[in-house]
Motif scaffolding. Sequence first.
Motif, PDB file in Angstrom:
ATOM      1  N   THR A  80     -11.334  52.259  30.219  1.00  0.00           N
ATOM      2  CA  THR A  80     -11.237  53.583  29.600  1.00  0.00           C
ATOM      3  C   THR A  80     -12.382  53.849  28.621  1.00  0.00           C
ATOM      4  N   LEU A  81     -13.316  52.914  28.526  1.00  0.00           N
ATOM      5  CA  LEU A  81     -14.418  53.024  27.571  1.00  0.00           C
ATOM      6  C   LEU A  81     -15.755  52.827  28.292  1.00  0.00           C
ATOM      7  N   PRO A  82     -16.212  53.813  29.046  1.00  0.00           N
ATOM      8  CA  PRO A  82     -17.407  53.628  29.876  1.00  0.00           C
ATOM      9  C   PRO A  82     -18.695  53.391  29.100  1.00  0.00           C
ATOM     10  N   ALA A 105     -11.612  51.219  19.292  1.00  0.00           N
ATOM     11  CA  ALA A 105     -12.312  52.332  19.949  1.00  0.00           C
ATOM     12  C   ALA A 105     -11.363  53.129  20.830  1.00  0.00           C
ATOM     13  N   THR A 106     -11.630  54.419  20.902  1.00  0.00           N
ATOM     14  CA  THR A 106     -10.930  55.321  21.815  1.00  0.00           C
ATOM     15  C   THR A 106     -11.999  56.022  22.647  1.00  0.00           C
ATOM     16  N   PRO A 107     -11.593  56.705  23.720  1.00  0.00           N
ATOM     17  CA  PRO A 107     -12.604  57.447  24.482  1.00  0.00           C
ATOM     18  C   PRO A 107     -13.376  58.452  23.618  1.00  0.00           C
ATOM     19  N   GLU A 108     -12.757  58.959  22.570  1.00  0.00           N
ATOM     20  CA  GLU A 108     -13.421  59.920  21.698  1.00  0.00           C
ATOM     21  C   GLU A 108     -14.391  59.260  20.712  1.00  0.00           C
ATOM     22  N   THR A 109     -14.136  58.015  20.346  1.00  0.00           N
ATOM     23  CA  THR A 109     -14.958  57.354  19.319  1.00  0.00           C
ATOM     24  C   THR A 109     -15.882  56.277  19.870  1.00  0.00           C
ATOM     25  N   GLU A 110     -15.800  56.009  21.152  1.00  0.00           N
ATOM     26  CA  GLU A 110     -16.527  54.858  21.689  1.00  0.00           C
ATOM     27  C   GLU A 110     -18.041  54.971  21.573  1.00  0.00           C
ATOM     28  N   GLY A 111     -18.581  56.171  21.615  1.00  0.00           N
ATOM     29  CA  GLY A 111     -20.030  56.325  21.509  1.00  0.00           C
ATOM     30  C   GLY A 111     -20.562  55.763  20.210  1.00  0.00           C
ATOM     31  N   GLY A 112     -19.892  56.064  19.124  1.00  0.00           N
ATOM     32  CA  GLY A 112     -20.294  55.525  17.826  1.00  0.00           C
ATOM     33  C   GLY A 112     -20.135  54.034  17.751  1.00  0.00           C
ATOM     34  N   TRP A 113     -19.038  53.540  18.293  1.00  0.00           N
ATOM     35  CA  TRP A 113     -18.811  52.087  18.299  1.00  0.00           C
ATOM     36  C   TRP A 113     -19.874  51.371  19.122  1.00  0.00           C
ATOM     37  N   ALA A 114     -20.187  51.898  20.297  1.00  0.00           N
ATOM     38  CA  ALA A 114     -21.200  51.276  21.158  1.00  0.00           C
ATOM     39  C   ALA A 114     -22.559  51.272  20.458  1.00  0.00           C
ATOM     40  N   HIS A 115     -22.890  52.366  19.800  1.00  0.00           N
ATOM     41  CA  HIS A 115     -24.171  52.464  19.077  1.00  0.00           C
ATOM     42  C   HIS A 115     -24.211  51.466  17.920  1.00  0.00           C
ATOM     43  N   ASP A 116     -23.149  51.430  17.121  1.00  0.00           N
ATOM     44  CA  ASP A 116     -23.124  50.531  15.955  1.00  0.00           C
ATOM     45  C   ASP A 116     -23.136  49.065  16.346  1.00  0.00           C
TER      46      ASP A 116
END
Length: 118
Positions: A80-82, A105-116
């Motif tokens: 669920t976290l592409p 992480a959620t689908p809505e927040t994963e971009g920030g988590w992946a970046h950090d």
Amino acid sequence: MFDRDPDVVPLPDLEVEVCGWAGRISAATCRWLTLLAAFDRRKGWSATGLPTCAHWLAWRCGIGLRASYEYLRVARALQTLPQISATFARGEISYSKVRAITRVATPETEGGWAHDAA
């Protein structure tokens, strides 16, 4: 560099190789978790008589049961976290980081988590 004794490889070259292998291990672990998620989703373990995929993983892959449950949790979360999955597949983040961020992480927040995490 496989044929060179690591005790004589210049340290800068050794550092590059250590980090390169870490990335490859991460990418391979991501692929393994992707396969594990599919195996679990398709209930490939059910014909064995074992109660869960984690039990199958512990038995067939020689992994402790607690670790097996955690691998499955992460494998399921990655479905669920592409963005996190893609970063992991490229070897840019380690399993340890992925394990931690898939807890929050959620689908809505994963971009920030992946970046950090990268």
